[in-house]
Design a protein around this motif. Structure first.
Motif, PDB file in Angstrom:
ATOM      1  N   PHE A   1      -2.978 -16.579  14.404  1.00 11.26           N
ATOM      2  CA  PHE A   1      -3.195 -15.136  14.376  1.00 11.26           C
ATOM      3  C   PHE A   1      -2.186 -14.399  15.260  1.00 11.26           C
ATOM      4  CE2 PHE A   1      -5.304 -11.235  15.902  1.00 11.26           C
ATOM      5  CZ  PHE A   1      -5.297 -10.557  14.691  1.00 11.26           C
ATOM      6  N   LEU A   2      -1.882 -14.967  16.413  1.00 11.00           N
ATOM      7  CA  LEU A   2      -0.874 -14.332  17.273  1.00 11.00           C
ATOM      8  C   LEU A   2       0.494 -14.370  16.598  1.00 11.00           C
ATOM      9  CD1 LEU A   2      -1.959 -15.604  20.801  1.00 11.00           C
ATOM     10  CD2 LEU A   2      -2.161 -13.295  19.889  1.00 11.00           C
ATOM     11  N   TRP A   3       0.793 -15.471  15.915  1.00 13.46           N
ATOM     12  CA  TRP A   3       2.055 -15.543  15.170  1.00 13.46           C
ATOM     13  C   TRP A   3       2.114 -14.445  14.124  1.00 13.46           C
ATOM     14  CZ3 TRP A   3       3.290 -16.065  10.032  1.00 13.46           C
ATOM     15  CH2 TRP A   3       4.632 -16.364   9.735  1.00 13.46           C
ATOM     16  N   LEU A   4       1.041 -14.282  13.363  1.00  7.86           N
ATOM     17  CA  LEU A   4       1.015 -13.293  12.290  1.00  7.86           C
ATOM     18  C   LEU A   4       1.162 -11.876  12.832  1.00  7.86           C
ATOM     19  CD1 LEU A   4       0.520 -12.844   9.212  1.00  7.86           C
ATOM     20  CD2 LEU A   4      -1.897 -12.531   9.789  1.00  7.86           C
ATOM     21  N   GLY A   5       0.480 -11.597  13.947  1.00 11.20           N
ATOM     22  CA  GLY A   5       0.488 -10.243  14.491  1.00 11.20           C
ATOM     23  C   GLY A   5       1.672  -9.919  15.376  1.00 11.20           C
ATOM     24  N   GLY A   6       2.416 -10.930  15.787  1.00  6.60           N
ATOM     25  CA  GLY A   6       3.461 -10.697  16.781  1.00  6.60           C
ATOM     26  C   GLY A   6       4.838 -10.416  16.225  1.00  6.60           C
ATOM     27  N   LEU A   7       4.990 -10.462  14.888  1.00  7.62           N
ATOM     28  CA  LEU A   7       6.339 -10.404  14.324  1.00  7.62           C
ATOM     29  C   LEU A   7       6.747  -9.051  13.760  1.00  7.62           C
ATOM     30  CD1 LEU A   7       6.559 -13.840  12.449  1.00  7.62           C
ATOM     31  CD2 LEU A   7       7.353 -13.275  14.746  1.00  7.62           C
ATOM     32  N   ASP A   8       5.797  -8.183  13.407  1.00  8.63           N
ATOM     33  CA  ASP A   8       6.234  -7.024  12.627  1.00  8.63           C
ATOM     34  C   ASP A   8       5.722  -5.665  13.072  1.00  8.63           C
ATOM     35  OD1 ASP A   8       3.565  -6.802  11.602  1.00  8.63           O
ATOM     36  OD2 ASP A   8       4.041  -8.371  10.180  1.00  8.63           O
ATOM     37  N   THR A   9       4.616  -5.587  13.808  1.00  5.68           N
ATOM     38  CA  THR A   9       4.043  -4.273  14.079  1.00  5.68           C
ATOM     39  C   THR A   9       4.982  -3.392  14.903  1.00  5.68           C
ATOM     40  OG1 THR A   9       2.810  -5.310  15.883  1.00  5.68           O
ATOM     41  CG2 THR A   9       1.635  -4.941  13.839  1.00  5.68           C
ATOM     42  N   VAL A  10       5.516  -3.925  15.988  1.00  5.32           N
ATOM     43  CA  VAL A  10       6.439  -3.128  16.802  1.00  5.32           C
ATOM     44  C   VAL A  10       7.739  -2.888  16.048  1.00  5.32           C
ATOM     45  CG1 VAL A  10       7.742  -3.023  18.960  1.00  5.32           C
ATOM     46  CG2 VAL A  10       5.412  -3.906  18.965  1.00  5.32           C
ATOM     47  N   ALA A  11       8.206  -3.902  15.307  1.00  9.05           N
ATOM     48  CA  ALA A  11       9.445  -3.737  14.532  1.00  9.05           C
ATOM     49  C   ALA A  11       9.325  -2.575  13.557  1.00  9.05           C
ATOM     50  CB  ALA A  11       9.766  -5.031  13.792  1.00  9.05           C
TER      51      ALA A  11
ATOM     52  N   VAL B   1     -14.466  -3.100  19.243  1.00  7.78           N
ATOM     53  CA  VAL B   1     -14.215  -4.315  20.031  1.00  7.78           C
ATOM     54  C   VAL B   1     -12.994  -5.066  19.527  1.00  7.78           C
ATOM     55  CG1 VAL B   1     -16.637  -4.598  20.673  1.00  7.78           C
ATOM     56  CG2 VAL B   1     -15.762  -5.750  18.623  1.00  7.78           C
ATOM     57  N   HIS B   2     -12.591  -4.794  18.283  1.00 11.67           N
ATOM     58  CA  HIS B   2     -11.441  -5.498  17.702  1.00 11.67           C
ATOM     59  C   HIS B   2     -10.142  -4.726  17.856  1.00 11.67           C
ATOM     60  CE1 HIS B   2     -13.654  -8.834  15.912  1.00 11.67           C
ATOM     61  NE2 HIS B   2     -14.568  -7.971  15.532  1.00 11.67           N
ATOM     62  N   ILE B   3     -10.100  -3.774  18.781  1.00 19.13           N
ATOM     63  CA  ILE B   3      -8.849  -3.059  19.014  1.00 19.13           C
ATOM     64  C   ILE B   3      -7.743  -4.069  19.317  1.00 19.13           C
ATOM     65  CG2 ILE B   3      -9.178  -2.735  21.510  1.00 19.13           C
ATOM     66  CD1 ILE B   3      -8.064   0.162  21.021  1.00 19.13           C
ATOM     67  N   CYS B   4      -6.545  -3.772  18.885  1.00 16.82           N
ATOM     68  CA  CYS B   4      -5.438  -4.734  18.919  1.00 16.82           C
ATOM     69  C   CYS B   4      -5.278  -5.424  20.265  1.00 16.82           C
ATOM     70  CB  CYS B   4      -4.147  -4.004  18.546  1.00 16.82           C
ATOM     71  SG  CYS B   4      -2.674  -5.039  18.601  1.00 16.82           S
ATOM     72  N   LEU B   5      -5.288  -6.742  20.251  1.00 12.67           N
ATOM     73  CA  LEU B   5      -5.118  -7.533  21.464  1.00 12.67           C
ATOM     74  C   LEU B   5      -3.797  -7.221  22.150  1.00 12.67           C
ATOM     75  CD1 LEU B   5      -6.116  -9.954  23.260  1.00 12.67           C
ATOM     76  CD2 LEU B   5      -4.856 -11.444  21.683  1.00 12.67           C
ATOM     77  N   GLY B   6      -2.747  -6.998  21.371  1.00 14.63           N
ATOM     78  CA  GLY B   6      -1.422  -6.747  21.926  1.00 14.63           C
ATOM     79  C   GLY B   6      -1.094  -5.290  22.141  1.00 14.63           C
ATOM     80  N   ALA B   7      -2.117  -4.420  22.209  1.00 16.75           N
ATOM     81  CA  ALA B   7      -1.865  -2.976  22.323  1.00 16.75           C
ATOM     82  C   ALA B   7      -1.030  -2.635  23.547  1.00 16.75           C
ATOM     83  CB  ALA B   7      -3.193  -2.222  22.356  1.00 16.75           C
TER      84      ALA B   7
END
Length: 426
Positions: free
Chosen positions: A258-268, A368-374
């Motif tokens: 899940f961290l892999w999936l979420g870590g590649l594109d949102t900020v980009a 409670v599910h607000i983005c972990l990497g916010a």
């Protein structure tokens, strides 16, 4: 007064749409793909088309029959801010089980952790991961983030031109993420290729092939970290325990995946759309450049006006909502692409206000599910604006003839060349 169908680009889903469940009223099965973030446009305000789904005579809830929110089926859709907030916050009615469960296409049964876990177990996983994503943790990581961003800008500052989407935006946040997890940078292009196929490839077999590839890699990565632990987040998860109990294989791969999936594109994707707006509005560049005290609130406004993900939840029990019968097992998707511009929540919602207060948008989800990497995303964007206006202190613009088309979702802009007066900048 003209009917909704006459006034707006909204019609019942056509014969080519997937079938809706039998309990869904046919008049509520609507073609709102234009508001789902999947239809490209070249508007200065790419999210303007979504306004129609909040109009007074538009249904408060409708059915979208196409696959959405990472699922292979349709969903009920809500578009108003208050309805979206209910979906995010009412954990007794709406479940995250099965959310972002792309791995099921490859025959996997482990959940995406922590997003795919409901309270109270969700809290255990968030507590385990949170120390890596707090503001204090970001303070410790900021020098490295600043080093990566500053070094990359220096490589092209004197040239007067960069493809801000492809050469910069898609690279720097991934470098930060790879550092955090302990992934080798040599996997950069392969990772992005896998993710593109998972998120954007229509053919199920191609999605499944990409999933099998990345999951095989991640399992090998986990085994390496278990054999040779280090101080990275990837190693922390691979060797982790909660309440004195070692994490199971499913828990370890669920978090790592899940961290892999979420870590590649949102900020980009956020960077690309952010610089598109800045390049089209030189007065906004001047405002932030001359008052860096605006950076924090400006970042929130960039996030609000660029909602990348429309989240989904599964209904736990039958209930009635806005006169519509919803069944247990149905899915509800929230159109953040609409809710972030709801005038009942945001005054003059399409006015970009870098000093906007109380900016409680849903770009990073809610409840409670607000983005972990916010905190990480915000820190990266704040540091980027700070370093950019220091190192390139003169106006930039979209290169003449460049395509400024946006798909208002993840991986939204593949290429966006911008130019500036390099001699003045030096």
């Amino acid at each position: 007064m003209a009917s909704l169908a006459q006034r707006c680009p909204v019609a019942r889903a056509g014969a080519d749409a997937p079938p809706a469940p039998a309990h869904v009223p046919p008049e509520l099965v609507l073609d709102t793909r234009f508001a789902a973030g999947v239809v490209p446009n070249d508007l200065v305000e790419p999210y303007r088309p979504m306004d129609v789904v909040r109009e007074e005579d538009f249904p408060r809830i409708h059915y979208y029959p196409w696959p959405i929110s990472g699922n292979q089926h349709g969903a009920w859709v809500v578009t108003r801010y208050e309805d979206i907030r209910r979906v995010y916050e009412d954990n007794a009615l709406f479940s995250s089980e099965g959310v972002a469960q792309f791995q099921a296409l490859a025959g996997e049964t482990f959940p995406s952790i922590p997003l795919g876990i409901d309270p109270p177990d969700h809290g255990r996983y968030r507590k385990f991961l949170n120390p890596w994503f707090t503001p204090v943790a970001m303070n410790a990581r900021e020098p490295r983030i600043r080093e990566i961003i500053g070094g990359m800008i220096d490589q092209f500052a004197a040239s007067g031109e960069v493809d801000i989407a492809y050469e910069f935006g898609r690279v720097f946040p991934v470098r930060v993420f790879l550092d955090l997890m302990g992934f080798p940078f040599t996997m950069f292009e392969q990772f992005l290729d896998w993710e593109w196929n998972i998120l954007h490839e229509d053919a199920i077999e191609k999605k499944a092939e990409a999933l099998r590839g990345v999951l095989a890699y991640l399992r090998g990565f986990i085994a390496d970290k278990q054999a040779d632990p280090d101080d990275t987040l990837g190693s922390y998860i691979a060797n982790g325990s909660i309440d004195g109990k070692q994490l199971t294989e499913d828990e370890v791969i669920g978090m790592t995946w899940f961290l892999w999936l979420g870590g590649l594109d949102t900020v980009a994707s956020t960077v690309s759309q952010m610089f598109r707006r800045l390049a089209m509005h030189p007065e906004l560049q001047t405002q932030i450049r001359e008052d860096k005290g605006l950076i924090n609130s400006a970042v929130e406004e960039f996030l609000r006006t660029q909602p990348l993900v429309n989240s989904g939840r599964k209904v736990k029990r039958d209930f009635e909502w806005h006169g519509v019968q919803i069944k247990a097992g149905d899915w509800v998707s929230v159109f953040n692409t609409s809710g972030n511009f709801d005038p009942d929540q945001f005054e003059c919602p399409h006015r970009f206000d870098p000093a906007r207060k109380n900016n409680r948008h849903f770009t990073l989800a809610g409840g409670v599910h607000i983005c972990l990497g916010a905190h990480l995303a915000r820190r990266e964007l704040r540091v980027l604006l700070d370093e950019w206006f220091d190192r390139i202190p003169h106006p930039f613009r979209v290169k003449e003839g460049a395509d400024t088309t946006v798909v208002p979702s993840l991986l939204s802009i593949r290429n966006l060349p911008i130019v500036w007066d390099a001699e003045a900048a030096s």
